[in-house]
Enzyme design. Structure first.
Site, PDB file in Angstrom:
ATOM      1  N   GLY A   1       0.739  -1.137  -0.091  1.00  0.00           N
ATOM      2  CA  GLY A   1       0.390  -0.127   0.335  1.00  0.00           C
ATOM      3  C   GLY A   1       0.576   1.039  -0.811  1.00  0.00           C
ATOM      4  O   GLY A   1       2.753   1.542   0.468  1.00  0.00           O
ATOM      5  N   CYS A   2      -0.123   2.429  -0.496  1.00  0.00           N
ATOM      6  CA  CYS A   2       0.991   4.006  -0.222  1.00  0.00           C
ATOM      7  C   CYS A   2       1.475   3.920   0.908  1.00  0.00           C
ATOM      8  O   CYS A   2       2.900   4.572   1.436  1.00  0.00           O
ATOM      9  CB  CYS A   2       0.383   4.460  -0.968  1.00  0.00           C
ATOM     10  N   TYR A   3       0.615   4.156   1.959  1.00  0.00           N
ATOM     11  CA  TYR A   3       1.002   4.726   3.893  1.00  0.00           C
ATOM     12  C   TYR A   3       1.920   3.976   3.279  1.00  0.00           C
ATOM     13  O   TYR A   3       3.155   3.441   4.670  1.00  0.00           O
ATOM     14  CB  TYR A   3       0.136   4.466   4.101  1.00  0.00           C
TER      15      TYR A   3
END
Lengths: 372, 372, 372, 372
Positions: free
Chosen positions: B179-181
């Site tokens: 995921g991005c985070y």
């Protein structure tokens, strides 16, 4: 063919796409003078990624002694950038380092000081400033408020719009790369003026530019808190770019052209959108317009004709060298509405300069410029 | 080395830089399932420009039948894009077209429906969704609210963070791209947890993301007029990404890790900035931190360590696959403040997926990703 | 009751709402010193619309001689603004003009030069700078890097946070109006520290501010093109505002408090969002938190408690004097996450100053501040 | 004088400014139908703060049953807002509640369904939709694509532009409040057309609007990530607002007027900027223009004439009811360039509606609208 000699033509195919075979002799050595602003940074970005050139120097009075990534942290990941250090601009040094193509990203007036001796030293110069865009020194004086510093070179300089002056650019010693607004105004109109489809005296242009167009000057009016949630016209009614716009429209029309031109500042970092009105001559149809556009730009890789009824959006061109052009005929007024969008730092400045370099060096026109 | 066979290793050098000699046998065929959102678009952009692959298909229920540039006008200038038409997603068709690497840019839950049969058909899959990121199906259920659709595949899937799982990714059949985070949180902390420089139970993370992270869903809360001039936290206290963050921090620490994690929406299109606090263990100095960072990421081309005292800025990484990391020790609290910035669509999604593909195919890790 | 005498209390009701009866003797005369920046402009805006005061002067070295609307075109429509001309700041002149309440919107260090003689002349001063916020001159020196210019006045100055020091503000001669960040940090924490619900040593604060917080200084890093599409931390780990934050948290806790505090710049013009973590003491529940919040701010018209589980958004407070506060307990860590949003120029600066003025003059606390 | 009876005229002075004496009998009861969008929200904001009215109801199909602050958190601080709950729109209920002035913030087509029975019930209606702006039902059909729902009321409806139709508005039963773009186009041109200073057939208009103008519809093209860093023209060449613009320009000119008009979407939340070109008639000077402007708007409190050579900026009018107008004559073309800026939700919608209400009720024209 470019002036750089036969060795450069040996490659079989450009390295665009997969599985190709590429053979190059030696990269062309490039150097950027005055690379401290936004156009300069975009130019560095393009040159650092260009497949056939080597960036051998960057100069900046302000940043002399600093490493390139210290000034432009975005380039930290580029190996070549980590090796480069800004130097004081100096003609002898530029010649000594072996630069073949020199880009000038300097304020107008100052650019000429470098362009003249560099060209005299046999280097080829691509000037992003306004110094050599106008053929008439008197027009320069009228619009820029100072006597032209090197009027004798205005004749030999080539206006660096590859779609219009591609042949001349190939052999030019000095290319005067166009302004950001002019590119967005001239390209949509040239086919129509050349083929006499519109009435030149009815041209009205309204352009909007992102704030990077104002440069990196620390002027309070370009602070975030002054530009965000703000729209305003400026330099009304006679923006300096009007001079080169009318010059080039006049060339296309074969007669002097005087237009209305208003520039606006909008809260985007990059991008120019231009809306142009022109009355169609009697009997001219949209089909004539379509045909003129398609014919003129059939071989122009960076002019994307969206066609009739389509509206371009700057978000589709920012970061690229493309200009998107759409148009609509208003049956109520029989006027044509032309809509164009480009990146003011890309096709409007650095990208167009690199496009000219590609022609000058005999590279494929799109080398290093096919970003989406 | 990747599983795609020896032919692909024949190239002498990657075509980065000038004057190189490149010889490739055949490009690897790639296909993107569900390419209608922002991560999908960024993935298409990277694949269209990738030097060693060929994009052979794009699917989208929503856009089936439409040409690629009709949906993404930014790609109008890409020759390959003009040839591609969105099709209905269909496993048999994907196999038939000869795709070798299939990217899934689908919502969680749906991705598994394609991943399982594609892997069973012998294709290699890079899944940008959350479906295969967690090793424990119970954690998936706790955070995503549904029973995991294919728990048996969780063991073989590799978490697609090349800096951590590079070796496993090379041979993986199914890569679960992070995921991005999580990317922005895990990379700064791993070296410190592995070397036991910080106290895991003191970790506090505050992240800010651009609005593209919310996807292209037509939810009124992501309208321009709702996000512009607005900042807000959301999904407090348990954003779904917390599950994979804690999993990977636990792996690095060799013990379960529970942290505080708060996400915020800020008015930028792309970019994530993460600020992480962690107490240094007794006796640990900043030099220990510096050394751990430098050692861990010595060969990681996309981790740019800005070093002690430096603050990253998302504007230097947006559009790239880099993550910039800086850190500062607060002598008053003996806590370390870690600062990281990445493009949520780049290193946080599509770029990282392409980085995994490069490893899987035996390409240089940076192929097609060295943008600045 | 304020010190301005009994005449001012004669009004029956404030003119908020419809159909009321209002009778006022004479408006209080106000003056703003240094009204050239963003806080100054917001202050002028509030004072020009305030129902019980008259703005009798504005000073600015930079703009002396210019009419108010020439510098702030937004005020062109205010009759009073059209009559005012910026003058050179001068204590004797300020006294002569009859100003009763003087606002200082000056840089720290300079503010003290005016505050001391004005107070000695019997005028009441509301200082928006940092000069009199700290009780300890040594802390001032440690954080601001210079010897405090008037340490003897630190004792009598009142920290201008009406929710905390309302009684003292009423009679204060010198009010030190709080910083923007501190307001957003202190208000959520005070109830919890006073009632010992949280462990002070576990406080971690992450704040985001709009760019107007950087002032109208022509620093290239605050240009639109530098801030737009950008997020970055700055002044890590010791922003100057930390000094007053810890001072006031210490007062609430009854013991010294040392916290982690990180500030970030985000691309909005106005607005601060603060996310604060603190571990709950053993046995403390969210109900205890709710009660402490509600009790403390029961009579605070500008503190809007969104309650448990709610996330504030800066867009709901920008342009107002409200601070919105929400909170969530994370059961996994037993930490409380506090979320607060305010306008950095409103409740964080000018609005709070006017709120203090209302108390000092015996006006209703909300006079001139009930904007939505 | 308004139709609401003599009682309302008893106040001596408006409560603008200090130390005034105000006596009002009873507030006028207002109600807003369809208050779920951006214009509706701005209208509620203005009505909640209006000194002489009481907001007695708000309706919304979408939000029926919800408290006002639950839908619009910005109004949490307004005592009146906390008492109001959205109801289903219903003519009988609106009459029963005692509303005197009803605002319609509905889509076109739907507004007429309420306007007709409400007016027939003796209530006065201010319609923010397009339903009653055109005098000619055929023009409505041509531009809006449907048969007009109540053509018989077109004659009695008054176009709600107080600077042009102030006298008629005072006694109107049904006010058709103008569109956002038309306000910014009509006001600058009316003085010049009335006095025949320009050639109507040479008018070219280029307008830019903030995204709130597109409403709160969940259309993907108005997502933050689609509008940020984007500029595009739309509805070329015939935006619906063209119909009312040409109608009103025709009234001013005393002859039919056909113009060019192009609208653009720019990344601001609120604000419209309009640039208009028109050729000056022979012999007309800028002094004539100046005089026409000043004469026409001598008593118009919300038209701020910046004068010759001045460029307005939307940031100076957003949040207000002002329209700023500047102009420049281009000596090269003898065309006048008119520049105007307004808040599309303020003077372009809700503010102008309240201004009409002030006239209808006999309040001072600026009541509740003097924000800066």
């Amino acid at each position: 063919m470019g002036r750089l000699g036969p060795g450069r033509e040996k490659r079989l195919q450009p390295p665009d796409g997969c599985g190709t075979m590429v053979a190059m002799s030696k990269p062309v050595k490039t150097l950027v003078v005055g690379a401290s602003g936004y156009s300069g940074a975009e130019l560095l970005r393009l040159l650092l990624m260009h497949p056939f050139t080597e960036l051998v120097g960057v100069t900046s009075r302000q940043h002399a002694g600093q490493a390139l990534p210290a000034v432009f942290p975005r380039f930290r990941g580029a190996e070549k950038a980590r090796e480069l250090v800004f130097t004081e601009p100096d003609v002898a040094g530029i010649v000594a380092i072996g630069a073949e193509i020199v880009f000038l990203a300097l304020p107008h007036g100052l650019a000429a000081e470098f362009a003249v001796p560099l060209v005299e030293s046999g280097l080829r110069v691509i000037d992003l400033s306004a110094d050599f865009r106008l053929r008439d020194a008197a027009v320069y004086e009228a619009f820029y408020g100072t006597v032209h510093p090197a009027p004798e070179m205005l004749r030999s300089a080539v206006y660096g719009m590859p779609e219009i002056y591609g042949v001349a650019i190939r052999d030019a010693a000095l290319v005067a790369s166009p302004g950001c607004y002019p590119t967005s105004v001239i390209l949509p109109l040239v086919p129509l003026l050349r083929e006499k489809l519109i009435l030149p005296e009815t041209i009205h242009v309204s352009s909007m530019s992102g704030v990077s167009g104002a440069g990196k000057s620390t002027n309070a009016q370009f602070l975030f808190a002054e530009c965000n949630e703000s729209v305003r016209a400026y330099s009304v009614p006679r923006h300096r770019h009007l001079s080169e716009i009318e010059q080039e429209l006049g060339v296309a029309a074969g007669e002097p052209v005087v237009i209305s031109f208003t520039t606006h500042l909008i809260p985007v970092t990059a991008g120019i959108h231009t809306t142009t009105y022109a009355a169609l001559r009697e009997g001219i149809t949209v089909s004539d317009v379509n045909r003129a556009m398609e014919t003129t730009y059939a071989d122009a890789p960076f002019v994307r004709l969206l066609g009739e009824g389509e509206c371009p959006d700057t978000k589709n061109v920012v970061g690229t060298n493309f200009i998107d052009i759409g148009w609509v005929r208003d049956p109520r007024t029989n006027r044509l509405v032309l809509l164009s969008a480009e990146d003011n730092l890309g096709k409007g400045a650095a990208g167009q300069g690199v496009q000219s370099m590609n022609l000058m060096c005999g590279f494929p026109e799109t080398s290093g410029l096919l970003n989406f």
